[in-house]
Write an enzyme that holds these catalytic residues in place. Structure first.
Site, PDB file in Angstrom:
ATOM      1  N   GLU A  49       0.820  -1.228   0.000  1.00  0.00           N
ATOM      2  CA  GLU A  49       0.000   0.000   0.000  1.00  0.00           C
ATOM      3  C   GLU A  49       0.850   1.273   0.000  1.00  0.00           C
ATOM      4  O   GLU A  49       2.050   1.227   0.280  1.00  0.00           O
ATOM      5  CB  GLU A  49      -0.906  -0.010   1.231  1.00  0.00           C
ATOM      6  CG  GLU A  49      -0.135  -0.118   2.548  1.00  0.00           C
ATOM      7  CD  GLU A  49      -0.910   0.441   3.716  1.00  0.00           C
ATOM      8  OE1 GLU A  49      -1.231   1.653   3.682  1.00  0.00           O
ATOM      9  OE2 GLU A  49      -1.181  -0.299   4.667  1.00  0.00           O
ATOM     10  N   LYS A  88      -5.864  10.147   0.912  1.00  0.00           N
ATOM     11  CA  LYS A  88      -5.920   8.810   1.514  1.00  0.00           C
ATOM     12  C   LYS A  88      -7.135   8.089   0.922  1.00  0.00           C
ATOM     13  O   LYS A  88      -8.259   8.576   1.040  1.00  0.00           O
ATOM     14  CB  LYS A  88      -6.037   8.953   3.030  1.00  0.00           C
ATOM     15  CG  LYS A  88      -6.104   7.632   3.785  1.00  0.00           C
ATOM     16  CD  LYS A  88      -6.090   7.885   5.293  1.00  0.00           C
ATOM     17  CE  LYS A  88      -6.535   6.659   6.063  1.00  0.00           C
ATOM     18  NZ  LYS A  88      -6.553   6.886   7.518  1.00  0.00           N
ATOM     19  N   VAL A 127      -5.178  -0.201   3.207  1.00  0.00           N
ATOM     20  CA  VAL A 127      -5.289  -1.655   3.010  1.00  0.00           C
ATOM     21  C   VAL A 127      -6.525  -1.951   2.151  1.00  0.00           C
ATOM     22  O   VAL A 127      -6.451  -2.674   1.158  1.00  0.00           O
ATOM     23  CB  VAL A 127      -5.382  -2.395   4.367  1.00  0.00           C
ATOM     24  CG1 VAL A 127      -5.733  -3.874   4.143  1.00  0.00           C
ATOM     25  CG2 VAL A 127      -4.069  -2.281   5.129  1.00  0.00           C
ATOM     26  N   ASP A 154     -16.854   4.977  14.128  1.00  0.00           N
ATOM     27  CA  ASP A 154     -15.795   4.904  13.123  1.00  0.00           C
ATOM     28  C   ASP A 154     -15.250   3.486  13.027  1.00  0.00           C
ATOM     29  O   ASP A 154     -14.618   2.990  13.948  1.00  0.00           O
ATOM     30  CB  ASP A 154     -14.681   5.892  13.512  1.00  0.00           C
ATOM     31  CG  ASP A 154     -13.617   6.029  12.441  1.00  0.00           C
ATOM     32  OD1 ASP A 154     -13.666   5.285  11.445  1.00  0.00           O
ATOM     33  OD2 ASP A 154     -12.721   6.878  12.614  1.00  0.00           O
ATOM     34  N   SER A 203     -13.051   1.155  10.282  1.00  0.00           N
ATOM     35  CA  SER A 203     -12.254   1.257   9.048  1.00  0.00           C
ATOM     36  C   SER A 203     -12.895   0.504   7.887  1.00  0.00           C
ATOM     37  O   SER A 203     -13.413  -0.608   8.056  1.00  0.00           O
ATOM     38  CB  SER A 203     -10.858   0.688   9.297  1.00  0.00           C
ATOM     39  OG  SER A 203     -10.133   0.662   8.091  1.00  0.00           O
ATOM     40  N   ALA A 204     -12.804   1.115   6.717  1.00  0.00           N
ATOM     41  CA  ALA A 204     -13.277   0.450   5.497  1.00  0.00           C
ATOM     42  C   ALA A 204     -12.396  -0.749   5.143  1.00  0.00           C
ATOM     43  O   ALA A 204     -12.758  -1.529   4.261  1.00  0.00           O
ATOM     44  CB  ALA A 204     -13.309   1.444   4.337  1.00  0.00           C
ATOM     45  N   ASP A 205     -11.275  -0.909   5.844  1.00  0.00           N
ATOM     46  CA  ASP A 205     -10.467  -2.134   5.660  1.00  0.00           C
ATOM     47  C   ASP A 205     -11.335  -3.362   5.935  1.00  0.00           C
ATOM     48  O   ASP A 205     -11.187  -4.392   5.276  1.00  0.00           O
ATOM     49  CB  ASP A 205      -9.290  -2.165   6.643  1.00  0.00           C
ATOM     50  CG  ASP A 205      -8.182  -1.182   6.299  1.00  0.00           C
ATOM     51  OD1 ASP A 205      -8.258  -0.528   5.248  1.00  0.00           O
ATOM     52  OD2 ASP A 205      -7.236  -1.078   7.107  1.00  0.00           O
ATOM     53  N   LYS A 231      -4.273  -2.396  14.372  1.00  0.00           N
ATOM     54  CA  LYS A 231      -3.532  -1.325  15.052  1.00  0.00           C
ATOM     55  C   LYS A 231      -4.021  -1.163  16.493  1.00  0.00           C
ATOM     56  O   LYS A 231      -5.218  -1.111  16.754  1.00  0.00           O
ATOM     57  CB  LYS A 231      -3.655  -0.023  14.265  1.00  0.00           C
ATOM     58  CG  LYS A 231      -2.603  -0.001  13.160  1.00  0.00           C
ATOM     59  CD  LYS A 231      -2.496   1.341  12.518  1.00  0.00           C
ATOM     60  CE  LYS A 231      -3.722   1.600  11.728  1.00  0.00           C
ATOM     61  NZ  LYS A 231      -3.625   1.237  10.334  1.00  0.00           N
TER      62      LYS A 231
HETATM   63  N1  PSU Z   1      -0.165   0.067   8.948  1.00  0.00           N
HETATM   64  C1  PSU Z   1       0.807   0.899   9.415  1.00  0.00           C
HETATM   65  N2  PSU Z   1       0.649   2.244   9.213  1.00  0.00           N
HETATM   66  C2  PSU Z   1      -0.445   2.768   8.556  1.00  0.00           C
HETATM   67  C3  PSU Z   1      -1.452   1.873   8.068  1.00  0.00           C
HETATM   68  C4  PSU Z   1      -1.254   0.532   8.294  1.00  0.00           C
HETATM   69  O1  PSU Z   1       1.768   0.453  10.028  1.00  0.00           O
HETATM   70  O2  PSU Z   1      -0.520   3.987   8.387  1.00  0.00           O
HETATM   71  C5  PSU Z   1      -2.657   2.442   7.342  1.00  0.00           C
HETATM   72  C6  PSU Z   1      -3.264   1.419   6.379  1.00  0.00           C
HETATM   73  O3  PSU Z   1      -3.345   2.048   5.105  1.00  0.00           O
HETATM   74  C7  PSU Z   1      -4.660   1.159   6.908  1.00  0.00           C
HETATM   75  C8  PSU Z   1      -4.988   2.511   7.471  1.00  0.00           C
HETATM   76  O4  PSU Z   1      -5.535   0.727   5.904  1.00  0.00           O
HETATM   77  O5  PSU Z   1      -3.774   2.811   8.181  1.00  0.00           O
HETATM   78  C9  PSU Z   1      -6.233   2.514   8.328  1.00  0.00           C
HETATM   79  O6  PSU Z   1      -6.778   3.796   8.313  1.00  0.00           O
HETATM   80  P1  PSU Z   1      -8.294   4.046   8.818  1.00  0.00           P
HETATM   81  O7  PSU Z   1      -8.252   3.641  10.273  1.00  0.00           O
HETATM   82  O8  PSU Z   1      -8.567   5.509   8.615  1.00  0.00           O
HETATM   83  O9  PSU Z   1      -9.162   3.163   8.004  1.00  0.00           O
HETATM   84 MN    MN Z   2     -12.329   5.610   9.733  1.00  0.00          MN
END
Ligand code: PSU
Ligand code: MN
Length: 295
Positions: A25, A84, A104, A136, A138-140, A157
């Site tokens: 990514e 993003k 992701v 919230d 994630s769309a992941d 995370k």
């Molecule tokens: N893993 C990391 N650092 C990051 C990410 C993943 O070590 O910055 C990113 C990935 O792109 C993941 C995103 O999809 O964080 C999640 O963001 P959000 O919570 O806004 O969906």
């Molecule tokens: Mn989000």
């Protein structure tokens, strides 16, 4: 699709010969590290994929096209002003000709369009702390529910509500495999996470599980690889997530804000561990992709 997607010659050749390809990514390149550290992480991840005899396909949107297999010079353009992109954002970004860094979920959407089934990253997104205020998620996770792919990460995370994320992954039918471990890694920390749904011992076993899962109509599979160096930053995460709520930081800005504050306040320790685990996860994704190609 050629007006919309550009696949590099190297990736195209590997796909045609059914050789191992690993998607990487660009959100972590543009938004996960202070520039220019993100580019170094991206290039080191590509090197780890090559070292395991697979072909890296770093994905992002540039000049109106989804690019699968960015060059080093193209990767240099992934600075914090890149958009993003989750799965829903790919089409808009391409049509509007903006620079877009795929998450992701966004990377999986592009990978699916060209037939790549393996990716490596740092930590999967999930349910943010405090749900449902704000609601919230994630769309992941949506992408994992829809797209057949194996993702290697150091769990989800740890700035998230890890327990709720694991429950939701079960609901969505996503196997959560521990790579030689019984509990899911907590991103920076190897230990202390919730139990995985199953443990696998090596790349071949992971590849065989993926093959069977996809034959049965399943979609994403998460493989959790613990970081080699473990860091306990629980209190710091709590403090920074609390601050992000007070400051009204919401939506896509939350993850980059928390990661940047952690990197700063841990004197670069989280940054180092984050970098190393991303690179190692890319390498393992490549090993599993190679094992899958050889089944
Ligand atoms: N893993 C990391 N650092 C990051 C990410 C993943 O070590 O910055 C990113 C990935 O792109 C993941 C995103 O999809 O964080 C999640 O963001 P959000 O919570 O806004 O969906
Ligand atoms: Mn989000």
């Amino acid at each position: 699709m050629e007006h919309l997607i550009r696949v590099s010659d190297e990736v195209q050749a590997a796909l045609l010969e059914a050789r191992a390809v690993v998607a990487l990514e660009t959100t972590l390149v543009a938004h996960g590290f202070p520039a220019p550290a993100g580019v170094e992480v991206g290039l080191a991840s590509e090197a780890a994929v090559r070292a395991a005899d697979a072909v890296p396909a770093t994905i992002g949107i540039l000049d109106g096209k989804i690019v699968v297999g960015l060059t080093g010079a193209e990767l240099d353009r992934y600075t914090p002003d890149a958009r993003k992109l989750g799965p829903r954002d790919l089409a808009v970004c391409a049509v509007q000709g903006a620079i877009g860094a795929t998450t992701v979920g966004g990377t999986l959407a592009a990978a699916q369009a060209v037939g790549i089934r393996f990716m490596g990253t740092g930590g999967l997104g999930g349910v943010h702390r405090g749900f449902p205020t704000p609601p919230d998620v994630s769309a992941d996770l949506g992408a994992c529910a829809r797209i057949p792919a194996l993702i290697v990460s150091s769990g989800v995370k740890s700035l998230l509500d890890v327990g709720s994320t694991i429950e939701l992954l079960e609901t969505l039918g996503v196997p959560v495999l521990g790579y030689g471990v019984d509990t899911l890694p907590l991103f920076y920390a190897a230990e202390g996470g919730p139990p995985v749904s199953a443990r696998v011992e090596d790349a071949t076993e992971a590849a065989r599980v993926a093959d069977a899962h996809w034959r049965l109509g399943g979609n994403a599979i998460l493989v959790g690889r613990p970081p080699d160096e473990s860091l306990d930053v629980t209190d710091l995460i709590e403090e920074i997530v609390g601050e992000s709520h007070e400051r009204g930081i919401v939506g896509q800005a939350v993850t980059p804000y928390v990661l940047a504050a952690l990197h700063e306040r841990s004197d670069g320790e989280t940054r180092r561990v984050n970098r190393d685990l991303i690179v190692a996860n890319a390498g393992l994704a490549a090993e599993i992709a190679v094992a899958y190609a050889g089944l």
